[in-house]
Write a protein that holds these residues in place. Sequence first.
Motif, PDB file in Angstrom:
ATOM      1  N   ASP A  58      21.104  30.878  85.628  1.00 48.04           N
ATOM      2  CA  ASP A  58      21.711  32.144  86.251  1.00 48.04           C
ATOM      3  C   ASP A  58      22.086  31.823  87.457  1.00 48.04           C
ATOM      4  O   ASP A  58      22.297  32.736  88.406  1.00 48.04           O
ATOM      5  CB  ASP A  58      20.773  33.307  86.164  1.00 48.04           C
ATOM      6  N   GLY A  59      22.397  30.685  87.994  1.00 48.81           N
ATOM      7  CA  GLY A  59      22.804  30.026  89.383  1.00 48.81           C
ATOM      8  C   GLY A  59      21.732  30.163  90.440  1.00 48.81           C
ATOM      9  O   GLY A  59      22.351  29.683  91.491  1.00 48.81           O
ATOM     10  N   GLY A  97      26.670  26.756  93.541  1.00 47.26           N
ATOM     11  CA  GLY A  97      27.803  26.221  94.272  1.00 47.26           C
ATOM     12  C   GLY A  97      29.235  26.588  93.709  1.00 47.26           C
ATOM     13  O   GLY A  97      29.534  27.657  93.569  1.00 47.26           O
ATOM     14  N   THR A  98      30.116  25.450  93.740  1.00 48.74           N
ATOM     15  CA  THR A  98      31.430  25.748  93.281  1.00 48.74           C
ATOM     16  C   THR A  98      31.897  25.444  91.925  1.00 48.74           C
ATOM     17  O   THR A  98      33.034  25.750  91.298  1.00 48.74           O
ATOM     18  CB  THR A  98      32.555  25.009  94.377  1.00 48.74           C
ATOM     19  N   SER A  99      30.810  25.002  91.297  1.00 49.53           N
ATOM     20  CA  SER A  99      30.996  24.808  89.807  1.00 49.53           C
ATOM     21  C   SER A  99      31.543  25.734  88.895  1.00 49.53           C
ATOM     22  O   SER A  99      31.115  26.988  88.956  1.00 49.53           O
ATOM     23  CB  SER A  99      29.889  24.139  89.030  1.00 49.53           C
ATOM     24  N   ASN A 100      32.150  25.436  87.931  1.00 48.26           N
ATOM     25  CA  ASN A 100      32.835  26.383  86.835  1.00 48.26           C
ATOM     26  C   ASN A 100      31.619  26.467  85.725  1.00 48.26           C
ATOM     27  O   ASN A 100      31.747  27.411  84.809  1.00 48.26           O
ATOM     28  CB  ASN A 100      34.057  25.814  85.975  1.00 48.26           C
ATOM     29  N   ALA A 152      26.030  14.386  98.393  1.00 45.96           N
ATOM     30  CA  ALA A 152      25.554  15.590  99.029  1.00 45.96           C
ATOM     31  C   ALA A 152      26.727  15.905 100.321  1.00 45.96           C
ATOM     32  O   ALA A 152      26.597  16.824 100.967  1.00 45.96           O
ATOM     33  CB  ALA A 152      24.243  15.485  99.858  1.00 45.96           C
ATOM     34  N   ASP A 153      27.635  15.028 100.616  1.00 42.51           N
ATOM     35  CA  ASP A 153      28.427  14.995 101.908  1.00 42.51           C
ATOM     36  C   ASP A 153      30.087  15.158 101.245  1.00 42.51           C
ATOM     37  O   ASP A 153      30.498  14.750 100.116  1.00 42.51           O
ATOM     38  CB  ASP A 153      28.428  13.868 102.612  1.00 42.51           C
ATOM     39  N   LYS A 154      30.768  15.557 102.175  1.00 42.24           N
ATOM     40  CA  LYS A 154      32.267  15.521 102.164  1.00 42.24           C
ATOM     41  C   LYS A 154      32.816  16.117 100.665  1.00 42.24           C
ATOM     42  O   LYS A 154      32.646  17.452 100.557  1.00 42.24           O
ATOM     43  CB  LYS A 154      32.751  14.347 102.476  1.00 42.24           C
ATOM     44  N   HIS A 155      33.390  15.550 100.029  1.00 37.19           N
ATOM     45  CA  HIS A 155      34.039  16.165  98.695  1.00 37.19           C
ATOM     46  C   HIS A 155      32.782  16.730  97.563  1.00 37.19           C
ATOM     47  O   HIS A 155      32.969  17.399  96.796  1.00 37.19           O
ATOM     48  CB  HIS A 155      35.062  15.274  97.866  1.00 37.19           C
ATOM     49  N   ASN A 361      25.247  25.288  99.186  1.00 34.90           N
ATOM     50  CA  ASN A 361      25.452  25.388  97.827  1.00 34.90           C
ATOM     51  C   ASN A 361      24.481  26.727  97.178  1.00 34.90           C
ATOM     52  O   ASN A 361      24.998  27.282  96.256  1.00 34.90           O
ATOM     53  CB  ASN A 361      25.431  24.365  96.874  1.00 34.90           C
ATOM     54  N   ASP A 362      23.532  27.094  97.837  1.00 31.37           N
ATOM     55  CA  ASP A 362      22.741  28.154  97.306  1.00 31.37           C
ATOM     56  C   ASP A 362      23.255  29.396  97.578  1.00 31.37           C
ATOM     57  O   ASP A 362      23.893  29.723  98.543  1.00 31.37           O
ATOM     58  CB  ASP A 362      21.317  27.903  97.665  1.00 31.37           C
TER      59      ASP A 362
END
Length: 362
Positions: A58-59, A97-100, A152-155, A361-362
Amino acid sequence: MNKKIIPSLTMTVALSFFLVLTSCKNEVKDPVKKEVAKTVYANDVIPFFDHWKLILGDGSNAGIVNDFENKDFFFTENDGTSDWVVFKTPNGGDTHGTSNNTRTELAQVKKWYPKTANEKLTATLKVMNVSATGDARVAATHSVVVGQIHSADKHENEPLKIFYKKFPGHTKGSVFWHYEINTEGEDNSGRWDYSSAVWGNDFSVVGTEANTYPEEPKDGIALGEEFSYEVKVKDGMMTLKFTSEGHETKTFVKNLIESEYTTKADIPEQTQKLFVPIGQDGVERKEAYAGEGCFFKLGAYNQTNGKSPEINKNWCSGAETHGGNIEKQYQDGNYAEVWFKTGSISVSDNAVSNEGYFAKND
C-alpha cells in the motif's frame, strides 16, 4: 458398663472408599485447555530483519519488521516441509516514491559505495504468482522483481534487478537480470536497461499481439520451483550466481565503476530494439555508479501495472487493477507473490546510514 464399638476393618475400608468417591464427584473439573498456535513471524524463518525496512503493497514504510506481519502483504506460510516468508503485492494501488509499480519489498537500512564495497546478498525463493492479465507486447508484463541493487543518490537508478516472468498458459517462466545505466547529465529520461537471460528468455521476448504469447522457454523455471541467487559487490565489481536443482548454474560479472556505454555507438542491439524507439537513448557517465551510495532490496516488486501501454510500451502493462481494490485483484490473480525460504546479508564496515533515501521517498 458401656462397651466401645470398634468398627471392623471391612467397614473402615468401605467408608474410606465412599468418602473418596464423594470427594471426586464434588471436585470441579478443569476445562480442557486449548493450545494456542504460536505465530511464526518472518524473523523466525530468516533472522536478518535488523538490516532492512519493509515497504508494503500500500506504499507505506513499516520500518524494521521483527515480530511483525500484515495478512495482505507480508506473512509466513508452511508448505508442509518448510516455513517461508511471503511477499505479496497487487497490480494496482498506492506506490512508494516515484515508482509506477506496487511492491512489498525490503530496502537495506545502510548504503555502500561500489568502489570500496565488500557486500553480499543471498536468497532461496520460489515465485507463486505473477499477474494473470496485461498486454503481452509490453516487456514488463507478467513479471516480478525479486532482488535489486538500487542507488540512493542522484537519479536513484538500479544497477541490478532480478526478474521472474511467466506468460499465461505457460508452465515455465524465465529468470533474467537487468543492468540500468546511470545516465550522464541531469536528465534521466534517456535511461535504459540491458537484460541478460539466466534460465529461459530475457526481457525483450514479448508477444506479437496483446494476448498472443511467444514460445514457452524449454529451460525455464515453473511457478513454485525453487531457485537461488547470490550477489557480491567487491572493489567495484558485481558478481552474480544463480542456482536451481536440475538447471545449469549461471554466473555473471559486471563492472559498476567503469561504464561500457559512454557513446551512442555503445548502445546494444537489444536496447535499440526496445528503448531507442520510445526515446530512451541516453548514454552512461564514464564512472557508472562510482561515488554513489547503493543498497540491496529483496521481495516482490510487481512489474505489472494498470497504466496504458501507449504511455510506455516497455513498462506500462494495461493490466486489471479493479481501480486499486486489492481484494478483487487477489481474487482473480492480478498480483505478484514470492516466497523466500532463506536469505542472508553481509555488510562491510564501509557502509553508512541510508536514512536520506527513506526521507526522500516515504
